[in-house]
Design a protein around this motif. Structure first.
Motif, PDB file in Angstrom:
ATOM      1  N   GLN A   1       2.556   8.413  -7.892  1.00  0.00           N
ATOM      2  CA  GLN A   1       2.483  10.479  -7.916  1.00  0.00           C
ATOM      3  C   GLN A   1       1.105  10.754  -7.834  1.00  0.00           C
ATOM      4  OE1 GLN A   1       4.714  11.705  -9.508  1.00  0.00           O
ATOM      5  NE2 GLN A   1       4.407  13.647  -9.377  1.00  0.00           N
ATOM      6  N   ASN A   2       0.362  10.066  -7.942  1.00  0.00           N
ATOM      7  CA  ASN A   2      -0.738  10.224  -7.058  1.00  0.00           C
ATOM      8  C   ASN A   2      -1.351  10.532  -5.952  1.00  0.00           C
ATOM      9  OD1 ASN A   2      -2.421  10.211  -9.747  1.00  0.00           O
ATOM     10  ND2 ASN A   2      -2.957   7.760  -9.473  1.00  0.00           N
ATOM     11  N   TYR A   3      -0.146   9.239  -5.473  1.00  0.00           N
ATOM     12  CA  TYR A   3      -0.196  10.146  -3.422  1.00  0.00           C
ATOM     13  C   TYR A   3       0.326  10.498  -3.744  1.00  0.00           C
ATOM     14  CZ  TYR A   3       1.475   8.256   1.269  1.00  0.00           C
ATOM     15  OH  TYR A   3       1.792   8.210   2.558  1.00  0.00           O
TER      16      TYR A   3
ATOM     17  N   ARG B   1      -1.781  14.203  -3.889  1.00  0.00           N
ATOM     18  CA  ARG B   1      -2.418  14.258  -2.262  1.00  0.00           C
ATOM     19  C   ARG B   1      -1.526  15.048  -1.598  1.00  0.00           C
ATOM     20  NH1 ARG B   1      -4.870  10.825   1.105  1.00  0.00           N
ATOM     21  NH2 ARG B   1      -3.833   9.023   0.013  1.00  0.00           N
ATOM     22  N   LEU B   2      -1.130  14.293  -0.914  1.00  0.00           N
ATOM     23  CA  LEU B   2      -0.065  15.267  -0.045  1.00  0.00           C
ATOM     24  C   LEU B   2       0.458  16.052   0.398  1.00  0.00           C
ATOM     25  CD1 LEU B   2       2.255  11.865   1.656  1.00  0.00           C
ATOM     26  CD2 LEU B   2      -0.018  12.500   2.162  1.00  0.00           C
ATOM     27  N   GLU B   3       1.057  16.792  -0.987  1.00  0.00           N
ATOM     28  CA  GLU B   3       1.387  17.938  -1.522  1.00  0.00           C
ATOM     29  C   GLU B   3       0.347  18.723  -0.836  1.00  0.00           C
ATOM     30  OE1 GLU B   3       3.380  17.730  -5.066  1.00  0.00           O
ATOM     31  OE2 GLU B   3       5.480  17.266  -4.671  1.00  0.00           O
ATOM     32  N   GLU B   4      -0.586  18.887  -1.977  1.00  0.00           N
ATOM     33  CA  GLU B   4      -2.111  19.340  -1.689  1.00  0.00           C
ATOM     34  C   GLU B   4      -2.899  19.578  -0.521  1.00  0.00           C
ATOM     35  OE1 GLU B   4      -4.302  21.853  -3.499  1.00  0.00           O
ATOM     36  OE2 GLU B   4      -2.450  20.886  -4.543  1.00  0.00           O
ATOM     37  N   LEU B   5      -2.451  18.886   0.312  1.00  0.00           N
ATOM     38  CA  LEU B   5      -2.862  18.139   1.357  1.00  0.00           C
ATOM     39  C   LEU B   5      -1.865  19.783   2.632  1.00  0.00           C
ATOM     40  CD1 LEU B   5      -5.045  17.170   3.721  1.00  0.00           C
ATOM     41  CD2 LEU B   5      -3.466  15.300   4.436  1.00  0.00           C
ATOM     42  N   GLU B   6      -0.395  19.739   2.767  1.00  0.00           N
ATOM     43  CA  GLU B   6      -0.252  20.352   3.057  1.00  0.00           C
ATOM     44  C   GLU B   6      -0.225  21.669   2.760  1.00  0.00           C
ATOM     45  OE1 GLU B   6       3.925  19.012   3.481  1.00  0.00           O
ATOM     46  OE2 GLU B   6       3.925  17.427   4.232  1.00  0.00           O
TER      47      GLU B   6
ATOM     48  N   ALA C   1       0.674   7.878   5.255  1.00  0.00           N
ATOM     49  CA  ALA C   1       0.901   7.543   4.808  1.00  0.00           C
ATOM     50  C   ALA C   1      -0.862   9.086   4.257  1.00  0.00           C
ATOM     51  CB  ALA C   1       0.188   6.571   4.362  1.00  0.00           C
ATOM     52  N   GLY C   2      -1.207  10.154   5.104  1.00  0.00           N
ATOM     53  CA  GLY C   2      -1.971  10.942   4.342  1.00  0.00           C
ATOM     54  C   GLY C   2      -3.307  10.881   4.973  1.00  0.00           C
ATOM     55  N   ARG C   3      -3.630   9.976   5.503  1.00  0.00           N
ATOM     56  CA  ARG C   3      -4.482  10.120   6.985  1.00  0.00           C
ATOM     57  C   ARG C   3      -4.455  11.001   7.643  1.00  0.00           C
ATOM     58  NH1 ARG C   3      -7.177   6.362   4.328  1.00  0.00           N
ATOM     59  NH2 ARG C   3      -5.712   3.851   3.811  1.00  0.00           N
ATOM     60  N   GLU C   4      -3.497  11.922   8.075  1.00  0.00           N
ATOM     61  CA  GLU C   4      -3.763  12.869   9.272  1.00  0.00           C
ATOM     62  C   GLU C   4      -2.547  13.896   8.548  1.00  0.00           C
ATOM     63  OE1 GLU C   4      -2.764  13.767  13.958  1.00  0.00           O
ATOM     64  OE2 GLU C   4      -2.604  11.343  12.968  1.00  0.00           O
TER      65      GLU C   4
ATOM     66  N   PRO D   1      -9.883   8.564  -0.310  1.00  0.00           N
ATOM     67  CA  PRO D   1     -10.525   7.395   0.508  1.00  0.00           C
ATOM     68  C   PRO D   1     -10.305   7.603   1.509  1.00  0.00           C
ATOM     69  CG  PRO D   1      -8.055   6.896  -0.457  1.00  0.00           C
ATOM     70  CD  PRO D   1      -8.124   7.752  -1.191  1.00  0.00           C
ATOM     71  N   GLY D   2     -11.238   7.097   2.504  1.00  0.00           N
ATOM     72  CA  GLY D   2     -11.165   7.603   3.946  1.00  0.00           C
ATOM     73  C   GLY D   2     -11.417   8.114   4.248  1.00  0.00           C
ATOM     74  N   GLN D   3     -11.324   8.811   5.317  1.00  0.00           N
ATOM     75  CA  GLN D   3     -11.294   9.556   6.160  1.00  0.00           C
ATOM     76  C   GLN D   3      -9.401  10.522   6.615  1.00  0.00           C
ATOM     77  OE1 GLN D   3     -12.861   8.878   9.943  1.00  0.00           O
ATOM     78  NE2 GLN D   3     -14.476   8.786   9.362  1.00  0.00           N
TER      79      GLN D   3
END
Length: 516
Positions: A435-437, A440-445, A462-465, A498-500
């Motif tokens: 769910q967190n993943y 995070r993807l929805e918030e990124l878009e 996986a949300g890294r781009e 996490p990460g970039q």
């Protein structure tokens, strides 16, 4: 007769004696007078000689003084003559300068007169030019159907847009130039460090479930009226969850060390079979001592393997406690060791202090051994703890800056940031809840779509781009570069990840015509 004769003879003798004495005294007086006269003569002669000598000496001194005075007067006269000659020369120079200044003043007066005439002529020409400009402006306003203020604003708008485009182009060129020079070197250093550290990294997971040999063991662990389970929870500080799951007990506690003590104690009690309050307390104390000893041993072995020199004993204990701390499923101790090795290798390539770099890498997350016991972030807690125990400024700055909350002041701090990112972002290093993943993807878009001119956005890898599609009519190529930077800044400010995350802005123009 005889008496008279005797008296007469005596008187005669007396008279003769007196006469003789008088004669003798006169003779002595004459001698003294002669001596006195001689002494007076001698004194007079000496006095005359002394007076003459004194007069001679006085005349000699006067002569010498006169010669000296004449010499000094002559020297003074020569000095006065020199001064007079010098003053005369100065006076001649002053006269020459005065004449030159007078000539220059005349020239300046002439030029001033000429300048005044030219200024007057320029004023007249300026008035004529202004009148012509006014006529031209009036004519231009009539032709363009636009006032001068509107024309000025239009011109400024055009210039502003042009300058903005040139500024963006200049920034892009400089960024490309810097990347071209820095990327190769950075890639080589990081690749070499990763290659040297290429080993299998298996992240341990926290075991919070204890397997039971049978269902009957649940009743023994609970005990009569729940006294055994209460004794375990009181001794260890954890919660034991006994549900319908067959042959399992869940150990719940925020403190990973307490949870580990409870797990090992339960396993020991199950094997031993003697489960009662007194035995429970004895086993828990024994396991706690073993855990404490193991923590110190792990900390000392870690410091020894990395070769970072002498370190405070309290810090060693915290290093050992990192073994029981996990972040996104990644073991904090293994992560810190990996960051220390990467930082040390990159520091060696750059000619920096490798031992100090490893020390900073190992201690960058040391606050995670305290953040579940003391209020505050792991950065703040780690900084205060290490400062209290005498760590260097380089290490303290690396702790503060590895998440970007403080500006890195040392090159080693930047290496710790890079190594921390590599260790956290490598495949398999971390996991997070589904769910967190998804959130995070929805918030990124959502962040990407919040900017004007964006048509759509897609989070990939996986949300890294995140790839952002823009409307080509609303944005040009340079504006796309600016949009990418704006999206990057907003993601860094609003998201925790996490990460970039790589931001890619895509602008595509398609021209289609149908030939009939």
């Amino acid at each position: 007769m005889d008496v008279v004769s005797i008296l007469s003879g005596g008187l005669v003798g007396l008279v003769i004696g007196v006469g003789v004495m008088i004669v003798i005294s006169k003779a002595g007086l004459n001698k003294d007078q002669q001596k006195a006269a001689q002494l007076l003569d001698q004194a007079s002669i000496k006095a005359d000689a002394t007076v003459k000598q004194a007069i001679l000496d006085g005349r000699t001194q006067v002569h010498e003084l006169k010669i000296e005075a004449e010499k000094e007067i002559k020297e003074r006269k020569q000095e006065i003559t020199k001064m007079e000659n010098k003053l005369l020369r100065r006076e001649d120079n002053l006269n020459f300068r005065d004449e030159a200044l007078t000539a220059k003043e005349k020239q300046i007066d002439q030029k001033s007169t000429q300048l005044s005439d030219k200024l007057a002529s320029l004023d007249e020409k300026e008035k004529e030019l202004q009148a012509k400009i006014d006529v031209q402006i009036t004519e231009l306003e009539r032709v363009a159907a636009m006032s001068s203020t509107e024309a000025r604003e239009e011109l400024f708008s055009v210039v502003e847009k042009r300058m903005e485009q040139e500024t963006i182009a200049y920034i892009k060129d400089k960024e490309d130039e810097a990347k071209a020079k820095a990327d190769d070197t950075a890639r080589n250093i990081i690749a070499l460090a990763i290659q040297r550290l290429s080993q299998d990294e298996s992240a341990e997971r926290t075991v919070s479930v204890v397997s039971l040999p049978s269902e009957e063991m649940k009743g023994r662990i609970i005990g009569r009226e729940g006294r055994n389970i209460k004794a375990i929870e009181q001794a260890t500080g954890v919660d034991l969850i006994i549900d319908d799951t067959p042959e399992t007990i869940t150990v719940s506690c925020f403190n990973p060390i307490r949870r580990e003590i409870a797990r090992l104690s339960l396993e020991y009690l199950i094997k031993d079979g003697r489960i009662q309050p007194g035995r429970i307390e004895e086993v828990v104390n024994k396991v706690r001592r073993e855990i404490d000893n193991n923590i110190v041993k792990v900390g000392e072995e870690t410091v020894f393997k990395l070769g970072i020199g002498k370190i405070d004993r309290e810090i060693i204990k915290l290093i050992g406690r990192l073994k029981y701390r996990f972040s996104y499923g990644q073991n904090a101790l293994q992560h810190s060791i990996e960051v220390a090795n990467l930082t040390g290798m990159m520091a060696a390539e750059l000619g920096l202090n490798q031992q100090l770099a490893k020390r900073a890498g190992l201690l960058h997350d040391i606050g995670k051994a305290l953040d579940y016991e003391v209020e505050g972030s792991h950065i703040e807690l780690g900084y205060k703890f290490c400062k209290k125990h005498g760590e260097r400024d380089v290490v303290l700055n690396a702790i503060q800056s590895h998440h970007g909350e403080v500006e890195p002041k040392y090159l080693i701090s930047n290496l710790v940031i890079a190594a921390d990112t590599i260790s956290a972002a490598r495949p398999g290093a971390r996991y997070e809840a589904l769910q967190n993943y998804i959130n995070r993807l929805e918030e990124l878009e959502k962040i990407s779509k919040s900017f004007d001119g964006v048509e759509s956005s897609y989070a990939i890898q996986a949300g890294r781009e995140v790839r952002v599609m823009v409307v080509p009519e609303k944005m040009d190529d340079l504006a796309c570069h600016r949009l990418a930077r704006d999206i990057r800044d907003k993601i860094e400010a609003e998201l925790t990840y996490p990460g970039q995350i790589k931001v890619t802005v895509i602008r595509e123009t398609r021209a289609c015509e149908l030939a009939k």
